[in-house]
Scaffold this active site. Structure first.
Site, PDB file in Angstrom:
ATOM      1  N   GLU A  51      12.370  16.162   8.155  1.00 42.43           N
ATOM      2  CA  GLU A  51      12.202  14.712   7.981  1.00 42.43           C
ATOM      3  C   GLU A  51      13.215  13.948   8.831  1.00 42.43           C
ATOM      4  OE1 GLU A  51       9.792  13.308   6.689  1.00 42.43           O
ATOM      5  OE2 GLU A  51       8.970  14.493   5.033  1.00 42.43           O
ATOM      6  N   HIS A  77      11.626  13.629  12.157  1.00 40.60           N
ATOM      7  CA  HIS A  77      10.603  12.580  12.118  1.00 40.60           C
ATOM      8  C   HIS A  77      11.242  11.201  12.229  1.00 40.60           C
ATOM      9  CE1 HIS A  77       7.721  15.354   9.611  1.00 40.60           C
ATOM     10  NE2 HIS A  77       8.070  15.881  10.774  1.00 40.60           N
ATOM     11  N   TYR A 100      10.502   8.410  15.160  1.00 38.37           N
ATOM     12  CA  TYR A 100      10.016   7.054  14.885  1.00 38.37           C
ATOM     13  C   TYR A 100      10.945   6.005  15.480  1.00 38.37           C
ATOM     14  CZ  TYR A 100       6.728   9.080  11.525  1.00 38.37           C
ATOM     15  OH  TYR A 100       5.718   9.799  10.934  1.00 38.37           O
ATOM     16  N   GLU A 134       2.582  11.161   0.973  1.00 35.21           N
ATOM     17  CA  GLU A 134       2.486  12.082   2.107  1.00 35.21           C
ATOM     18  C   GLU A 134       1.044  12.308   2.557  1.00 35.21           C
ATOM     19  OE1 GLU A 134       6.400  14.850   1.218  1.00 35.21           O
ATOM     20  OE2 GLU A 134       4.559  15.259   0.128  1.00 35.21           O
ATOM     21  N   HIS A 194       4.119  19.619   3.736  1.00 32.38           N
ATOM     22  CA  HIS A 194       4.842  18.937   2.661  1.00 32.38           C
ATOM     23  C   HIS A 194       3.900  18.555   1.521  1.00 32.38           C
ATOM     24  CE1 HIS A 194       7.825  17.514   6.012  1.00 32.38           C
ATOM     25  NE2 HIS A 194       7.813  18.825   5.844  1.00 32.38           N
TER      26      HIS A 194
END
Length: 314
Positions: free
Chosen positions: A103, A106, A110, A166, A203
């Site tokens: 994460e 990620h 972003y 998610e 996930h």
């Protein structure tokens, strides 16, 4: 069946050694480890040339979308810490450590894409994101999540919320990004989107697995689960009310159908009948389905047009 996860869980005898207790979670952790990747492997700067190819409305939409994804990702990270503390099974703890690690990747991706969309103007990006988080479409999702988590009467209901974040909230955004590929736009961004969507499939599968197998049979009534799914679907649809009308890139109707299909697939994963009865998307849908069922290596479709080396590429 494992004991219900609650405040008393941590009082159970702790094992100071590892042994497999949750083979399904151990498998998902191994799948994630085998497919680790880093934000530094992808030259997102190569996509800078495509910013000018978006219309003003399309650029605004994707700026808004990545502001939402970044905020939602942070909300997931906060909840991960809370959930992982409910278990003593090391397979679950190890899985969550791995999920938190990816994460972080990620979040960094972003951030880099946001900056790209603002042509590397960090001040403009910061001001925009702050304003976007106050937008009614985003605010409704955040407020809904915070309110539902606070009002959740059980750990099982919190897991339903994680499945929805998610599996529903993210899936529509991933699909909107994938449509850029159909016009040969933001190729590197779409590569990272593929990997992030596959990660989130793992996930979501883990959340469904824990819900089914490690909460001691504790489940909200089906009517309550369906209520939450309907609310999440409605909120996801409202976000795409911001999509530019007449865009040659997006197919909002196809994305909406994909979200309905995803909701039905998630309901099946937690042993419930479908809500929408929507068929899977056609072969022309640009996003690889968010599923971990095939357990393939995520890099099998990965282009070599990036920096860095893939080790143990099966």
């Amino acid at each position: 069946m494992a004991e219900a996860a609650d405040a008393a869980t941590l009082t159970r005898k702790y094992k100071y050694f590892y042994e497999t207790e949750c083979p399904d979670l151990d498998h998902l952790r191994s799948l994630s480890v085998a497919n680790r990747w880093l934000e530094t492997e992808f030259p997102l700067a190569d996509d800078a040339k495509d910013v000018a190819r978006l219309s003003g409305a399309e650029l605004e939409f994707y700026r808004f979308l990545f502001a939402f994804l970044s905020a939602a990702d942070d909300l997931v990270n906060v909840n991960l810490g809370d959930l992982s503390e409910l278990f003593t099974q090391k397979d679950i703890l190890h899985y969550y450590i791995e999920q938190e690690s990816i994460e972080v990747v990620h979040s960094r991706v972003y951030s880099a894409i946001q900056l790209l969309l603002f042509r590397n103007d960090a001040v403009a990006r910061a001001g925009y994101v702050e304003g976007a988080l106050g937008d009614p479409a985003v605010r409704r999702k955040v407020d809904w999540l915070e309110r539902r988590v606070a009002a959740a009467e059980s750990v099982a209901e919190k897991y339903v919320l994680m499945i929805l974040i998610e599996g529903i909230f993210f899936s529509s955004s991933f699909a909107a990004i994938a449509y850029l590929r159909t016009h040969n736009l933001f190729v590197v961004t779409c590569q990272t989107n593929d990997l992030i969507s596959r990660d989130e499939a793992v996930h979501t599968a883990a959340s469904c697995c824990i819900f089914d197998n490690y909460l001691g049979g504790e489940r909200p009534p089906p009517a309550r689960i369906y209520e939450l799914f309907r609310e999440a679907w409605k909120l996801s649809a409202s976000l795409f009310g911001c999509a530019p009308r007449g865009s040659h890139i997006l197919d909002v109707e196809a994305i909406s159908a994909y979200v309905e299909y995803s909701a039905d697939r998630l309901l099946a994963a937690i042993q419930l009948p479908p809500l929408f009865g929507t068929p899977p998307p056609g072969t022309d849908f640009p996003l690889a389905l968010m599923t971990a069922e095939k357990h393939t290596n995520f890099f099998e479709r990965r282009s070599t047009n990036y920096t860095g080396t893939v080790i143990n590429d099966l």
